[in-house]
Enzyme design. Structure first.
Site, PDB file in Angstrom:
ATOM      1  N   LYS A  45      -2.936   4.674  12.876  1.00 13.76           N
ATOM      2  CA  LYS A  45      -4.306   4.755  12.404  1.00 13.76           C
ATOM      3  C   LYS A  45      -4.574   3.709  11.308  1.00 13.76           C
ATOM      4  CE  LYS A  45      -4.284   9.805  12.693  1.00 13.76           C
ATOM      5  NZ  LYS A  45      -4.410  11.029  11.844  1.00 13.76           N
ATOM      6  N   GLY A  46      -3.513   3.299  10.631  1.00 15.37           N
ATOM      7  CA  GLY A  46      -3.657   2.571   9.372  1.00 15.37           C
ATOM      8  C   GLY A  46      -4.464   1.286   9.407  1.00 15.37           C
ATOM      9  N   GLU A 100      -1.650  -5.322  12.134  1.00 17.31           N
ATOM     10  CA  GLU A 100      -0.955  -4.194  11.485  1.00 17.31           C
ATOM     11  C   GLU A 100      -1.482  -4.011  10.072  1.00 17.31           C
ATOM     12  OE1 GLU A 100       1.155  -1.804  11.654  1.00 17.31           O
ATOM     13  OE2 GLU A 100       2.892  -2.232  12.910  1.00 17.31           O
ATOM     14  N   ASP A 101      -1.450  -2.769   9.606  1.00 16.69           N
ATOM     15  CA  ASP A 101      -1.796  -2.534   8.205  1.00 16.69           C
ATOM     16  C   ASP A 101      -0.657  -2.977   7.298  1.00 16.69           C
ATOM     17  OD1 ASP A 101      -0.178  -0.591   9.299  1.00 16.69           O
ATOM     18  OD2 ASP A 101      -1.199   1.109   8.374  1.00 16.69           O
ATOM     19  N   ASP A 104       6.801  -2.663   6.619  1.00 15.91           N
ATOM     20  CA  ASP A 104       7.736  -2.128   5.622  1.00 15.91           C
ATOM     21  C   ASP A 104       9.116  -2.692   5.940  1.00 15.91           C
ATOM     22  OD1 ASP A 104       9.303  -0.659   3.922  1.00 15.91           O
ATOM     23  OD2 ASP A 104       8.638   1.299   4.608  1.00 15.91           O
ATOM     24  N   LYS A 132       6.060  -5.519   2.626  1.00 10.41           N
ATOM     25  CA  LYS A 132       6.945  -5.208   1.495  1.00 10.41           C
ATOM     26  C   LYS A 132       8.059  -6.251   1.431  1.00 10.41           C
ATOM     27  CE  LYS A 132       6.016  -0.291   1.565  1.00 10.41           C
ATOM     28  NZ  LYS A 132       6.567   1.074   1.658  1.00 10.41           N
ATOM     29  N   ASP A 159      -2.444   5.714   4.350  1.00 13.33           N
ATOM     30  CA  ASP A 159      -2.541   7.106   3.892  1.00 13.33           C
ATOM     31  C   ASP A 159      -1.244   7.619   3.293  1.00 13.33           C
ATOM     32  OD1 ASP A 159      -1.025   7.254   6.344  1.00 13.33           O
ATOM     33  OD2 ASP A 159      -1.390   9.412   6.301  1.00 13.33           O
TER      34      ASP A 159
END
Ligand code: 5GP
Length: 183
Positions: A45-46, A100-101, A104, A132, A159
């Site tokens: 969802k991000g 992509e949001d 990581d 990141k 979120d």
């Protein structure tokens, strides 16, 4: 920006910085794909807010589509990913851009690249709002908004337990808020 919500540690990226960078990325993408039709794949969802702003700032023809993915065991490093919702159309001979949001570890994006490459697109590139510092070095991004530290971030689509998605900035969650959910 007034008082921050209780579980927010600090703002990492302001709305103004996001707006400026999204416009820069959209300009860069529009230039790179000039004369082509772009197939934008947002990861739910991000990425929905980033995707909405990015696509509206593009000046080239494009279609939008979405995929939803789920990682098996967020705390493991297995990198196993499952497709919850797939694309609506075949992407053979399309110029595909994954949006992509967050990257990581990079396992999710690596998996997605491998799956979509197997569908014979004309080209396949990647775009992420934030990455990141600990991300895998072998997972390359063609377009990146911001590098961020290895902390849990929320806002602008991201979120924590389905909260904080619609904050207009990207912020670090208080470590104690994150830690209490991991027990
Ligand atoms: P990966 O480690 O495979 O690159 O990221 C897996 C997924 O974990 C991301 O797509 C995202 O959904 C989630 N994730 C990782 N770090 C964060 C974070 O700091 N905040 C939020 N909201 N989601 C994250």
């Amino acid at each position: 920006m007034g008082d921050l919500p209780g579980d927010i540690q600090r703002i990492l990226i302001t709305p103004e910085e996001i707006e400026k960078r999204v416009k820069e990325l959209a300009d860069q993408i529009s230039n790179d794909y000039r004369g082509k039709r772009l197939y934008m794949v947002g990861i739910l969802k991000g990425a929905f807010i980033f995707m909405a702003d990015l696509t509206r700032a593009l000046s080239i023809p494009h279609v939008v589509d979405f995929m939803a993915l789920s990682s098996y065991g967020k705390t493991t490093q297995s990198g196993a990913v499952r497709i919850l919702m797939d694309l609506r159309e075949p992407i053979e001979n399309q110029h595909v851009l994954i949006v992509e949001d967050i990257v990581d570890t990079g396992h999710t994006l690596a998996y997605l690249q491998q799956v979509l490459k197997g569908r014979s697109p004309a080209s396949l590139r990647t775009c992420a709002l934030v990455r990141k510092t600990r991300a895998r070095a072998d997972v390359t991004l063609d377009y990146l908004g911001f590098e961020i530290p290895d902390v849990w971030v929320v806002g602008y689509g991201l979120d924590f337990a389905d909260r904080f998605r619609t904050l207009s900035y990207v912020a670090e969650l208080k470590p104690e808020a994150y830690a209490s959910s991991q027990k």
